[in-house]
Design a protein around this motif. Structure first.
Motif, PDB file in Angstrom:
ATOM      1  N   LEU A   1       0.716  -1.371   0.542  1.00 10.85           N
ATOM      2  CA  LEU A   1      -0.038   0.277  -0.011  1.00 10.85           C
ATOM      3  C   LEU A   1       1.035   1.367  -0.206  1.00 10.85           C
ATOM      4  N   TYR A   2       1.751   0.900   1.212  1.00  8.48           N
ATOM      5  CA  TYR A   2       2.810   2.048   0.546  1.00  8.48           C
ATOM      6  C   TYR A   2       3.392   2.378  -0.044  1.00  8.48           C
ATOM      7  N   GLU A   3       3.588   1.679  -0.929  1.00  5.25           N
ATOM      8  CA  GLU A   3       4.343   1.937  -2.721  1.00  5.25           C
ATOM      9  C   GLU A   3       3.726   2.048  -3.609  1.00  5.25           C
ATOM     10  N   GLN A   4       2.450   2.313  -3.229  1.00  2.00           N
ATOM     11  CA  GLN A   4       1.045   2.129  -4.439  1.00  2.00           C
ATOM     12  C   GLN A   4       0.746   4.047  -4.172  1.00  2.00           C
ATOM     13  N   VAL A   5       0.765   4.167  -2.712  1.00  4.45           N
ATOM     14  CA  VAL A   5       0.945   5.514  -2.658  1.00  4.45           C
ATOM     15  C   VAL A   5       1.393   6.368  -2.965  1.00  4.45           C
TER      16      VAL A   5
ATOM     17  N   TRP B   1      10.579   5.228  10.040  1.00  2.00           N
ATOM     18  CA  TRP B   1      11.133   4.172  10.169  1.00  2.00           C
ATOM     19  C   TRP B   1      12.210   3.670   8.842  1.00  2.00           C
ATOM     20  N   LEU B   2      11.756   4.102   7.795  1.00  2.00           N
ATOM     21  CA  LEU B   2      12.478   5.055   6.402  1.00  2.00           C
ATOM     22  C   LEU B   2      13.429   5.715   6.883  1.00  2.00           C
ATOM     23  N   THR B   3      12.704   6.949   7.491  1.00  2.00           N
ATOM     24  CA  THR B   3      13.465   8.641   7.811  1.00  2.00           C
ATOM     25  C   THR B   3      14.680   7.613   8.275  1.00  2.00           C
ATOM     26  N   ARG B   4      14.401   7.339   9.331  1.00  2.00           N
ATOM     27  CA  ARG B   4      15.605   7.334  10.843  1.00  2.00           C
ATOM     28  C   ARG B   4      16.939   5.926   9.284  1.00  2.00           C
TER      29      ARG B   4
ATOM     30  N   VAL C   1      18.243  -7.380  14.024  1.00  2.00           N
ATOM     31  CA  VAL C   1      17.351  -9.075  13.696  1.00  2.00           C
ATOM     32  C   VAL C   1      16.055  -8.622  14.245  1.00  2.00           C
ATOM     33  N   THR C   2      15.138  -7.627  14.821  1.00  2.00           N
ATOM     34  CA  THR C   2      14.461  -8.504  15.080  1.00  2.00           C
ATOM     35  C   THR C   2      12.787  -8.093  14.074  1.00  2.00           C
ATOM     36  N   LEU C   3      13.269  -7.296  12.584  1.00  2.00           N
ATOM     37  CA  LEU C   3      12.666  -7.408  11.960  1.00  2.00           C
ATOM     38  C   LEU C   3      13.137  -8.830  10.687  1.00  2.00           C
ATOM     39  N   PRO C   4      11.972  -9.278  10.997  1.00  2.00           N
ATOM     40  CA  PRO C   4      11.601 -10.069   9.029  1.00  2.00           C
ATOM     41  C   PRO C   4      12.900  -9.752   7.770  1.00  2.00           C
ATOM     42  N   GLU C   5      13.326 -10.662   7.389  1.00  5.74           N
ATOM     43  CA  GLU C   5      14.083 -10.209   6.161  1.00  5.74           C
ATOM     44  C   GLU C   5      13.790  -9.201   5.744  1.00  5.74           C
ATOM     45  N   ALA C   6      12.238  -9.969   4.895  1.00  4.09           N
ATOM     46  CA  ALA C   6      11.679  -9.477   4.493  1.00  4.09           C
ATOM     47  C   ALA C   6      11.307  -7.520   3.771  1.00  4.09           C
ATOM     48  N   GLU C   7      11.225  -7.151   5.512  1.00  7.66           N
ATOM     49  CA  GLU C   7      10.888  -5.615   5.900  1.00  7.66           C
ATOM     50  C   GLU C   7      12.182  -5.333   5.331  1.00  7.66           C
ATOM     51  N   ARG C   8      13.061  -6.181   5.804  1.00  7.08           N
ATOM     52  CA  ARG C   8      14.724  -5.191   5.598  1.00  7.08           C
ATOM     53  C   ARG C   8      15.138  -4.865   4.652  1.00  7.08           C
ATOM     54  N   GLU C   9      14.480  -5.878   3.881  1.00  5.60           N
ATOM     55  CA  GLU C   9      15.179  -5.782   1.387  1.00  5.60           C
ATOM     56  C   GLU C   9      14.678  -4.712   1.743  1.00  5.60           C
TER      57      GLU C   9
ATOM     58  N   GLY D   1      12.463  -1.831   3.260  1.00  7.15           N
ATOM     59  CA  GLY D   1      12.835  -0.911   3.491  1.00  7.15           C
ATOM     60  C   GLY D   1      14.013  -0.097   2.928  1.00  7.15           C
ATOM     61  N   ARG D   2      15.033  -0.695   2.725  1.00  5.59           N
ATOM     62  CA  ARG D   2      16.227  -0.510   2.167  1.00  5.59           C
ATOM     63  C   ARG D   2      16.320  -0.088   0.724  1.00  5.59           C
ATOM     64  N   ALA D   3      15.122  -0.858   0.030  1.00  6.27           N
ATOM     65  CA  ALA D   3      14.675  -0.123  -1.356  1.00  6.27           C
ATOM     66  C   ALA D   3      14.502   1.287  -1.815  1.00  6.27           C
TER      67      ALA D   3
END
Length: 471
Positions: free
Chosen positions: A130-134, A169-172, A183-191, A193-195
């Motif tokens: 949803l965030y990407e579409q927005v 989180w993206l701003t930080r 490591v508390t975040l899932p790997e998919a979210e981290r990847e 988030g980086r992009a």
């Protein structure tokens, strides 16, 4: 004695404790627990030793919950425990209560999906979608994703809160990239988030944070939270392509300094202004406008901004045809401006010009004045807008620190005072004042000259002249 939520005690109860707290018996200890320390009277706080308990980190809370689940013989997914720890916000008591509810719902195994449904949360992956579409400006796709999450049981307020959390989180992540290794975040979210952090610029994230924060408060007060959440997404989609104010100022300044005329901002505005060029994620920053009905637009990493018109200071330029169609006579001086305001029946603006304007400079297209005490703050902007509508050309209206001429009200008052003094010196007026004790001059008006019906101003006959004199 342990008193939990001590701030809930009444004033009388606190007063009853004061004497005991001042001189407690040697074998008595009081432990007061509260989450609202400011609601505890100062007289009680001054007699206690204060210990501030910190929030437990999420990874430590997850380990604690996992140990309790192992002792209870309950299998728990790591993602489910992470959801519970995140919802508890560092509170062990809230985390244990949520774990107890999850075990009661699970029937032997605590998994992420039932926990997410229990907490009323949306799928984190769908929130990222949803965030990407927005950010792309895709209104239809964003509303469809929100509707699907709502049908699945997600609370619209929780969806907006998750988008707000992603923005933070993206701003930080842009300021401190090392937090992506949490490591508390899932790997998919981290990847993902980086992009997204690489593709989105800081001005875009700050603007998104402000709009989401305001939209979340509006949705909480709205009678239909879903409709309010949809309107928040629509606003976000339709401002996704707007460049930040700094870029607009830079492009306007650059265009005005180079040519002083209309210039194109297509070469100046690009995704590199707010995002990283060459990012692997196809998010434009700023993104293109959302497609209108019956229109499709391909996504790209570069936005096509409309041309920016640069106006040289002090040089009026013609307005577009719809405004220029209502062109009136361009006032040549301040008196003509007051007359134009009267013709346009804008008595409010005319009154402000008469009472609050100390004119410093006037020429067609440029006005400079010093506002008098009590003048409205938007007088210059309002005057510039009205003149543009009335004359069909742009006017630069600026405020000056020069003293300027007296206001029109002051000038009229001075003229009236001079006329009053002049009238008072007239012999007929003095004779009238002597004949009527207590009388005074209230107003002085210029009467029109009598019309004798002759073009050259001479009487047609002696009889007619005499009749007029007698009249």
């Amino acid at each position: 004695y342990i008193i939990d939520e001590v701030h809930m005690l009444s004033t009388a109860a606190f007063n009853g404790l004061l004497k005991t707290l001042e001189e407690p018996p040697a074998h008595v200890k009081f432990i007061f627990a509260t989450t609202e320390i400011r609601k505890v009277p100062v007289t009680v706080l001054s007699r206690c030793q204060r210990f501030d308990l910190r929030r437990v980190p999420a990874e430590r809370l997850c380990a604690h919950l996992e140990a309790i689940a192992a002792k209870e013989g309950v299998r728990c997914d790591a993602d489910a425990l992470a959801l519970i720890a995140r919802a508890a916000e560092g509170s062990v008591r809230d985390a244990l209560s949520l774990l107890d509810q999850a075990i009661a719902h699970a029937g032997g195994e605590v998994r992420a999906e039932p926990v997410r449904a229990m907490l009323g949360l949306a799928d984190r992956g769908q929130v990222f979608d949803l965030y990407e579409q927005v950010m792309r400006g895709e209104v239809g796709a964003a509303l469809a994703l929100l509707g699907a999450q709502y049908e699945a049981g997600a609370d619209p307020l929780s969806v907006l809160a998750d988008m707000l959390d992603i923005t933070h989180w993206l701003t930080r992540l842009k300021t401190t990239p090392g937090i992506a290794d949490d490591v508390t975040l899932p790997e998919a979210e981290r990847e993902r988030g980086r992009a997204m952090a690489a593709a989105l610029g800081m001005p875009v994230l700050v603007r998104c944070w402000q709009m989401l924060l305001k939209g979340l408060s509006e949705a909480r007060a709205a009678p239909q939270p879903l409709a309010a959440a949809e309107m928040v997404l629509v606003r976000l989609c339709y401002v996704a392509d707007l460049p930040p104010p700094a870029d607009l100022v830079q492009r306007l300044t650059g265009a005005a300094g180079a040519t002083g005329a209309a210039g194109s901002a297509g070469a100046a505005g690009s995704a590199g202004a707010t995002g990283a060029a060459g990012a692997s994620m196809p998010i434009a920053s700023p993104a293109p406008l959302a497609p209108r009905a019956g229109e499709r637009r391909a996504l790209s990493g570069r936005s096509q901004a409309p041309p920016v018109e640069a106006v040289a200071l002090g040089v009026p330029s013609p307005l577009p045809a719809p405004i220029a169609a209502a062109v009136s006579v361009v006032p040549a001086d301040f008196a003509a401006l007051l007359q134009l305001a009267g013709e346009r029946r804008d008595g409010l603006l005319k009154g402000k010009l008469v009472n609050y304007v100390h004119l410093v400079h006037f020429e067609p297209g440029r006005i400079e004045f010093r506002p008098a005490a009590g003048a409205p703050a938007d007088l210059a902007a309002n005057l510039s807008r009205c003149l543009a509508e009335w004359t069909g050309m742009r006017w630069m209206v600026s405020v000056s620190a020069e003293p300027g001429r007296p206001t029109e009200a002051m000038r009229l008052a001075a003229v009236q005072a001079a006329s009053h003094d002049e009238a008072a010196q007239h012999p007929l007026v003095q004779a009238a004042l002597e004949c009527f004790p207590g009388a005074g001059i209230t107003a002085v008006r210029d009467l029109p000259s009598p019309d004798f019906g002759v073009e050259d101003g001479t009487a047609a006959s002696g009889d007619a002249l005499e009749g007029d004199e007698e009249a």
